[in-house]
Motif scaffolding. Structure first.
Motif, short mmCIF file in Angstrom:
data_model
loop_
_atom_site.label_atom_id
_atom_site.label_comp_id
_atom_site.label_asym_id
_atom_site.label_seq_id
_atom_site.Cartn_x
_atom_site.Cartn_y
_atom_site.Cartn_z
N ASP A 11 0.82 -1.20 0.00
CA ASP A 11 0.00 0.00 0.00
C ASP A 11 0.86 1.26 0.00
O ASP A 11 0.56 2.24 -0.67
N SER A 12 1.94 1.24 0.79
CA SER A 12 2.82 2.40 0.85
C SER A 12 3.43 2.67 -0.51
O SER A 12 3.56 3.82 -0.93
N ASN A 13 3.81 1.62 -1.21
CA ASN A 13 4.39 1.79 -2.54
C ASN A 13 3.37 2.34 -3.52
O ASN A 13 3.69 3.14 -4.39
N VAL A 14 2.11 1.88 -3.37
CA VAL A 14 1.06 2.32 -4.28
C VAL A 14 0.88 3.83 -4.20
O VAL A 14 0.73 4.52 -5.19
N LEU A 48 -4.12 0.80 -9.66
CA LEU A 48 -5.40 0.13 -9.59
C LEU A 48 -5.23 -1.39 -9.47
O LEU A 48 -5.93 -2.04 -8.69
N LYS A 49 -4.30 -1.94 -10.22
CA LYS A 49 -4.07 -3.38 -10.15
C LYS A 49 -3.55 -3.79 -8.77
O LYS A 49 -3.91 -4.87 -8.27
N GLU A 50 -2.74 -2.94 -8.17
CA GLU A 50 -2.25 -3.24 -6.82
C GLU A 50 -3.40 -3.21 -5.81
O GLU A 50 -3.50 -4.06 -4.93
N ASP A 51 -4.28 -2.24 -5.95
CA ASP A 51 -5.47 -2.19 -5.11
C ASP A 51 -6.32 -3.45 -5.29
O ASP A 51 -6.85 -4.00 -4.32
N GLU A 92 -10.82 -0.12 2.18
CA GLU A 92 -9.99 -0.08 0.98
C GLU A 92 -10.84 0.08 -0.28
O GLU A 92 -10.46 0.78 -1.22
N LEU A 93 -11.99 -0.58 -0.30
CA LEU A 93 -12.88 -0.46 -1.45
C LEU A 93 -13.42 0.96 -1.58
O LEU A 93 -13.56 1.48 -2.70
N GLU A 131 -12.60 -4.91 -15.55
CA GLU A 131 -11.77 -3.71 -15.64
C GLU A 131 -10.37 -4.02 -16.18
O GLU A 131 -9.86 -3.33 -17.07
N GLU A 132 -9.76 -5.08 -15.64
CA GLU A 132 -8.41 -5.43 -16.06
C GLU A 132 -8.40 -6.09 -17.45
O GLU A 132 -7.41 -5.97 -18.19
N GLY A 133 -9.48 -6.78 -17.79
CA GLY A 133 -9.50 -7.48 -19.07
C GLY A 133 -10.01 -6.66 -20.23
O GLY A 133 -9.61 -6.89 -21.38
#
Length: 237
Positions: A11-14, A24-27, A57-58, A128-130
């Motif tokens: 999360d810190s890196n995000v 978004l992918k990390e979330d 988080e959502l 979303e990712e696809g």
């Protein structure tokens, strides 16, 4: 515990990232990990703790998408249907999040509702990712600017969760008001129909009463005229 620590480290890196797609992918990975943790334990207290983290988080994730990411990439993605579906999927998720946070639910109901939320969010992530993220067509610099705005907003929301709570309460209040207005409208409609029926019936009764009264008067008049004619000869005789 190690899994949670690793997630927090990610999360810190995000927050420092400037690539919106990576953010978004990390979330997505973080929240799916929480769903897996929830399903992997039978401890009710632990499930509630995990669910609360996932909900927070959502809410943050949805906020940065709705406020910044979706408006910014809408013109970059030549697929209005994908964007519309994403918006409606967010609407469903918000509805479930509001109920989980604002209703007093027994554990079985809470568990079932959270699992429905998890199923919907997993589907949303897949779509979303696809289908959405691969269609983004923009320069790296432009994406980095979007990512920087998202990163700053995410940090702000994580440090001030009350902002999201106010939004949630406002949304729930809006739904209640719309429901109340709909009930009032229905009530007025029914009341109007009832008055119309009452007036109609009253008019019918009055009409029938007047008809009977006129009939009686007509009968009396005819009788009087008949009597007058019958007595007239005797008078002359």
């Amino acid at each position: 515990m190690n899994q949670s620590m690793n997630r927090r480290s990610r999360d810190s890196n995000v927050v420092e990232s400037t690539d919106p797609v990576s953010m978004l992918k990390e979330d997505h990975r973080n929240v799916k990990d929480l769903f897996d943790e929830f399903e992997g334990t039978d401890d009710e207290r632990m499930q509630m703790q995990i669910a609360k983290r996932a909900i927070n988080e959502l809410k943050v994730h949805a906020a940065i998408e709705e406020e910044i990411f979706y408006p910014a990439v809408r013109e970059m993605i030549d697929d209005s249907e994908v964007m519309s579906e994403a918006r409606e999927e967010h609407h469903v998720a918000h509805f479930l999040l509001d109920e989980l946070e604002n209703q007093r639910l027994d554990h079985d109901t809470y568990h079932a509702k959270f699992m429905v939320l998890a199923e919907n969010v997993r589907h949303h992530i897949k779509e979303e990712e696809g289908e959405m993220l691969p269609k983004i067509d923009a320069e790296k610099e432009e994406l980095e600017q979007i990512g920087t705005r998202m990163s700053r907003r995410k940090q702000e929301l994580m440090e001030n969760p009350g902002v999201l709570n106010r939004k949630t309460n406002s949304r729930a209040s809006g739904q209640t008001n719309r429901s109340g207005q709909a009930r009032q409208s229905t009530s007025r409609s029914k009341s109007g129909k009832g008055s119309t029926r009452t007036s109609s019936k009253s008019g019918t009764v009055t009409s029938r009463s007047n008809s009977r009264s006129n009939s009686k008067k007509s009968g009396k008049s005819a009788s009087n005229r008949s009597g007058s004619r019958s007595s007239s000869p005797r008078a002359s005789g």
